[in-house]
Scaffold this motif. Structure first.
Motif, mmCIF file in Angstrom:
data_model
loop_
_atom_site.group_PDB
_atom_site.id
_atom_site.type_symbol
_atom_site.label_atom_id
_atom_site.label_comp_id
_atom_site.label_asym_id
_atom_site.label_seq_id
_atom_site.Cartn_x
_atom_site.Cartn_y
_atom_site.Cartn_z
ATOM 1 N N UNK A 1 -58.751 -18.218 119.025
ATOM 2 C CA UNK A 1 -58.016 -19.416 119.242
ATOM 3 C C UNK A 1 -56.968 -19.338 120.343
ATOM 4 N N UNK A 2 -56.092 -17.982 120.266
ATOM 5 C CA UNK A 2 -55.275 -17.578 121.252
ATOM 6 C C UNK A 2 -55.763 -16.665 122.165
ATOM 7 N N UNK A 3 -56.998 -16.269 122.435
ATOM 8 C CA UNK A 3 -57.342 -15.361 123.366
ATOM 9 C C UNK A 3 -56.955 -14.057 123.045
ATOM 10 N N UNK A 4 -56.920 -13.571 122.050
ATOM 11 C CA UNK A 4 -56.542 -12.237 121.664
ATOM 12 C C UNK A 4 -54.971 -11.915 121.204
ATOM 13 N N UNK A 5 -54.106 -12.953 121.552
ATOM 14 C CA UNK A 5 -52.607 -12.943 121.333
ATOM 15 C C UNK A 5 -52.487 -13.489 120.039
ATOM 16 N N UNK A 6 -51.869 -12.538 119.049
ATOM 17 C CA UNK A 6 -51.471 -13.328 117.639
ATOM 18 C C UNK A 6 -50.494 -12.261 116.946
ATOM 19 N N UNK A 7 -49.630 -12.885 116.482
ATOM 20 C CA UNK A 7 -48.701 -12.349 115.713
ATOM 21 C C UNK A 7 -49.124 -11.977 114.374
ATOM 22 N N UNK A 8 -48.861 -10.508 114.136
ATOM 23 C CA UNK A 8 -49.572 -10.019 112.752
ATOM 24 C C UNK A 8 -48.319 -10.224 111.808
ATOM 25 N N UNK A 9 -48.718 -10.539 110.787
ATOM 26 C CA UNK A 9 -47.809 -10.637 109.508
ATOM 27 C C UNK A 9 -48.706 -10.079 108.148
ATOM 28 N N UNK B 1 -56.360 -13.387 104.459
ATOM 29 C CA UNK B 1 -55.658 -13.165 105.434
ATOM 30 C C UNK B 1 -56.275 -12.534 106.453
ATOM 31 N N UNK B 2 -57.060 -11.725 106.412
ATOM 32 C CA UNK B 2 -57.824 -11.004 107.606
ATOM 33 C C UNK B 2 -58.810 -12.020 108.375
ATOM 34 N N UNK B 3 -59.311 -12.918 107.647
ATOM 35 C CA UNK B 3 -59.973 -14.165 108.239
ATOM 36 C C UNK B 3 -59.090 -15.061 109.037
ATOM 37 N N UNK B 4 -58.040 -15.337 108.451
ATOM 38 C CA UNK B 4 -57.037 -16.038 109.460
ATOM 39 C C UNK B 4 -56.684 -15.444 110.560
ATOM 40 N N UNK B 5 -56.367 -14.305 110.821
ATOM 41 C CA UNK B 5 -56.031 -13.455 111.818
ATOM 42 C C UNK B 5 -57.211 -13.542 112.734
ATOM 43 N N UNK B 6 -58.587 -13.506 112.321
ATOM 44 C CA UNK B 6 -59.647 -13.408 113.108
ATOM 45 C C UNK B 6 -59.700 -14.544 113.966
ATOM 46 N N UNK B 7 -59.506 -15.599 113.162
ATOM 47 C CA UNK B 7 -59.327 -17.150 113.856
ATOM 48 C C UNK B 7 -58.443 -17.444 114.851
ATOM 49 N N UNK B 8 -57.216 -16.601 114.508
ATOM 50 C CA UNK B 8 -55.985 -16.883 115.394
ATOM 51 C C UNK B 8 -56.550 -15.830 116.615
ATOM 52 N N UNK B 9 -57.033 -14.976 116.571
ATOM 53 C CA UNK B 9 -57.374 -14.036 117.739
ATOM 54 C C UNK B 9 -58.227 -15.075 118.498
#
Length: 121
Positions: free
Chosen positions: A105-113, A95-103
């Motif tokens: 890709x999206x320039x720091x904007x990510x929805x955390x679940x 899950x943490x790796x997915x958040x890092x990847x999303x961050x």
């Protein structure tokens, strides 16, 4: 009703600890055992170790004045909850790796679940 002596219960716990800790590992001190079982007698703990010494499960070390598991080529037993705990850690890391990847890709904007493990899945 038969009386069970404290050293018998302690001895069984020490036997389990020896299997869990594995070869050459130091065993609990007299103070550790006294605290865990709320006993005050040094002799009670020594009596608990006696059968394990006779069976060759543990040996008495002179320096440090402790007991250690005898190395017969055996391996330590894994803790029963280790597999479930490992799966939980792996899910959290994924899950943490997915958040890092999303961050990234999206320039720091990510929805955390929360991770799936926390959501009961």
């Amino acid at each position: 009703m038969t009386k069970t002596y404290a050293y018998v219960e302690i001895s069984e716990w020490l036997r389990t600890e020896a299997r869990r800790r594995g070869p050459s590992a130091l065993m609990p001190t007299i103070a550790d055992v006294c605290e865990r079982f709320d006993v005050g007698g040094v002799q009670t703990v020594r009596d608990a170790y006696a059968p394990l010494i006779e069976e060759g499960v543990v040996e008495r070390l002179e320096s440090p004045r402790r007991w250690a598991v005898v190395d017969h080529g055996q391996e330590a037993e894994p803790a029963p909850e280790a597999g479930a705990r490992l799966a939980e850690i792996e899910a959290t890391l994924t899950h943490a790796l997915g958040l890092v990847r999303d961050l990234r890709l999206n320039g720091g904007a990510v929805q955390v679940s929360p991770p799936a493990a926390e959501m009961g899945e």
